[in-house]
Design an enzyme around this catalytic site. Sequence first.
Site, PDB file in Angstrom:
ATOM      1  N   ASN A   5      27.044 -14.802  79.358  1.00 38.24           N
ATOM      2  CA  ASN A   5      27.111 -16.290  79.536  1.00 38.24           C
ATOM      3  C   ASN A   5      26.494 -16.597  80.914  1.00 38.24           C
ATOM      4  OD1 ASN A   5      27.994 -16.979  77.063  1.00 38.24           O
ATOM      5  ND2 ASN A   5      29.882 -16.250  77.178  1.00 38.24           N
ATOM      6  N   ASN A   6      26.422 -15.633  81.482  1.00 40.20           N
ATOM      7  CA  ASN A   6      26.019 -15.906  83.112  1.00 40.20           C
ATOM      8  C   ASN A   6      24.658 -15.986  83.315  1.00 40.20           C
ATOM      9  OD1 ASN A   6      25.692 -15.422  85.871  1.00 40.20           O
ATOM     10  ND2 ASN A   6      27.174 -14.139  86.122  1.00 40.20           N
TER      11      ASN A   6
ATOM     12  N   ASP B  93      28.745  -4.402  81.824  1.00 40.40           N
ATOM     13  CA  ASP B  93      30.076  -4.502  82.323  1.00 40.40           C
ATOM     14  C   ASP B  93      30.292  -3.593  83.482  1.00 40.40           C
ATOM     15  OD1 ASP B  93      32.334  -5.700  81.573  1.00 40.40           O
ATOM     16  OD2 ASP B  93      33.401  -3.753  81.050  1.00 40.40           O
TER      17      ASP B  93
ATOM     18  N   PHE C 112      31.270 -12.794  95.927  1.00 41.57           N
ATOM     19  CA  PHE C 112      32.145 -12.990  94.920  1.00 41.57           C
ATOM     20  C   PHE C 112      33.103 -11.655  94.776  1.00 41.57           C
ATOM     21  CE2 PHE C 112      31.026 -10.796  90.891  1.00 41.57           C
ATOM     22  CZ  PHE C 112      29.838 -10.290  90.936  1.00 41.57           C
ATOM     23  N   GLY C 113      33.879 -11.784  93.926  1.00 39.98           N
ATOM     24  CA  GLY C 113      34.734 -11.050  93.550  1.00 39.98           C
ATOM     25  C   GLY C 113      35.329 -10.201  94.539  1.00 39.98           C
ATOM     26  N   TYR C 114      35.353  -8.897  94.586  1.00 35.46           N
ATOM     27  CA  TYR C 114      35.984  -8.190  95.654  1.00 35.46           C
ATOM     28  C   TYR C 114      35.031  -7.871  96.917  1.00 35.46           C
ATOM     29  CZ  TYR C 114      38.991  -7.145  91.919  1.00 35.46           C
ATOM     30  OH  TYR C 114      40.076  -7.030  90.836  1.00 35.46           O
ATOM     31  N   ASP C 115      33.899  -8.573  96.991  1.00 28.40           N
ATOM     32  CA  ASP C 115      33.059  -8.210  98.088  1.00 28.40           C
ATOM     33  C   ASP C 115      33.664  -8.173  99.681  1.00 28.40           C
ATOM     34  OD1 ASP C 115      30.830  -7.723  96.516  1.00 28.40           O
ATOM     35  OD2 ASP C 115      30.118  -9.912  96.630  1.00 28.40           O
TER      36      ASP C 115
ATOM     37  N   HIS D 231      25.520  -1.794  92.697  1.00 31.18           N
ATOM     38  CA  HIS D 231      25.490  -1.048  91.458  1.00 31.18           C
ATOM     39  C   HIS D 231      25.135  -1.783  90.289  1.00 31.18           C
ATOM     40  CE1 HIS D 231      28.287  -4.154  92.827  1.00 31.18           C
ATOM     41  NE2 HIS D 231      28.692  -4.290  91.413  1.00 31.18           N
ATOM     42  N   ARG D 232      24.892  -3.202  90.272  1.00 32.14           N
ATOM     43  CA  ARG D 232      24.331  -3.791  89.330  1.00 32.14           C
ATOM     44  C   ARG D 232      22.864  -3.731  89.321  1.00 32.14           C
ATOM     45  NH1 ARG D 232      27.962  -7.359  88.992  1.00 32.14           N
ATOM     46  NH2 ARG D 232      27.266  -8.162  90.921  1.00 32.14           N
TER      47      ARG D 232
HETATM   48  P1  IMP Z   1      31.411  -8.186  85.235  1.00 35.04           P
HETATM   49  O1  IMP Z   1      31.577  -7.288  84.054  1.00 35.04           O
HETATM   50  O2  IMP Z   1      30.107  -8.050  85.979  1.00 35.04           O
HETATM   51  O3  IMP Z   1      31.742  -9.606  84.639  1.00 35.04           O
HETATM   52  O4  IMP Z   1      32.505  -8.026  86.420  1.00 35.04           O
HETATM   53  C1  IMP Z   1      33.889  -7.827  86.186  1.00 35.04           C
HETATM   54  C2  IMP Z   1      34.593  -8.198  87.484  1.00 35.04           C
HETATM   55  O5  IMP Z   1      34.132  -7.029  88.468  1.00 35.04           O
HETATM   56  C3  IMP Z   1      34.091  -9.413  88.388  1.00 35.04           C
HETATM   57  O6  IMP Z   1      34.917 -10.410  87.805  1.00 35.04           O
HETATM   58  C4  IMP Z   1      34.601  -9.188  89.608  1.00 35.04           C
HETATM   59  O7  IMP Z   1      35.827  -9.177  89.920  1.00 35.04           O
HETATM   60  C5  IMP Z   1      34.221  -7.550  89.681  1.00 35.04           C
HETATM   61  N1  IMP Z   1      32.841  -7.362  90.365  1.00 35.04           N
HETATM   62  C6  IMP Z   1      31.771  -7.093  89.587  1.00 35.04           C
HETATM   63  N2  IMP Z   1      30.515  -7.122  90.468  1.00 35.04           N
HETATM   64  C7  IMP Z   1      30.962  -7.428  91.493  1.00 35.04           C
HETATM   65  C8  IMP Z   1      30.269  -7.370  92.923  1.00 35.04           C
HETATM   66  O8  IMP Z   1      29.255  -7.293  92.988  1.00 35.04           O
HETATM   67  N3  IMP Z   1      31.037  -7.658  93.887  1.00 35.04           N
HETATM   68  C9  IMP Z   1      32.284  -7.867  93.865  1.00 35.04           C
HETATM   69  N4  IMP Z   1      33.129  -7.772  92.654  1.00 35.04           N
HETATM   70  C10 IMP Z   1      32.443  -7.477  91.682  1.00 35.04           C
END
Ligand code: IMP
Length: 197
Positions: free
Chosen positions: A8-9, A68, A149-152, A177-178
Site C-alpha cells: 500500500n506504499n 517484508d 524513518f523507522g530505526y534510521d 537492504h531494500r
Molecule cells: P516494512 O516491511 O518495509 O513495512 O518494514 C517494517 C518495519 O521495519 C518498518 O515499520 C520500520 O520500523 C522498519 N524498517 C524497514 N525499513 C527500514 C529502514 O530502511 N530504516 C529504518 N527502519 C526500517
Amino acid sequence: MRICFATNNQFKVNEIRSLLPEDIELISLLDIGCVEELPETQNTLEGNSHQKAEYVYKKYGIPCFADDTGLEVFALDGEPGVYSARYAGEHRGNADNIQLLLDKLSGSEDRKAQFRTVITFINEHGKVKQFEGMVKGEILDELKGTDGFGYDPVFLPKGKSKTFAEMSLEQKNEISHRAVAISKLVAYLIKHYQEEH
Ligand code: IMP
C-alpha cells in the site's frame, strides 16, 4: 508483462517502477481493486512476504511480489525482526520503538545489527522466487540525524560514519537492504521477461 507490487506504499511502487523497463508494467494493489488488508501472520520475513504475495496471486491471478523488512539485533536474538513496525505495541510510533530497543540494549557491549529485506515474487505459473537484501551495522546508544524513518537514527551501517538518518536518500539507497533486494528482483524480472518474449 504486468506485475503487481503487493504493497500500500505508493512511494515503494514508484521507486521500483522507475527501475524497470517500460514494457514491464508495474501496477499496485489499488490498480487491481485490492483494498483489504493483506494477511501478515507469519513469524519470519520469508513467511510474511510469501503470504502477502500468495494472497494476491491466488485471489487476483496476476504475477506479483511483496516485501517484508526487519531490523535484526544479535544481542536480542534477532529482535525486533518481523515485529519491527510494532515492537513497542500496535499503536506506537517510531520513537517508542527506538526507545524500547535502546532500553533493551542498555549496558550491552554487543551492538551488532542488520536490516534484512525479503521479497517474494510469484510468476504467472505460480513459481515462487525469493530475493534477500541485507546491510550490517550497529545500534548507537543515542539518536543521530533526522532524515529517513523507522530505526534510521540509531542504525550506523558498517564502515560508515553517518547513520541512515544522517544520509541523503541517494546515499542510503546505494547500500540499503531494500535497494539490494530490489536490484536482485529487477535483474530477475528483466531476464525473465526477455526469456519469455
Ligand atoms: P516494512 O516491511 O518495509 O513495512 O518494514 C517494517 C518495519 O521495519 C518498518 O515499520 C520500520 O520500523 C522498519 N524498517 C524497514 N525499513 C527500514 C529502514 O530502511 N530504516 C529504518 N527502519 C526500517
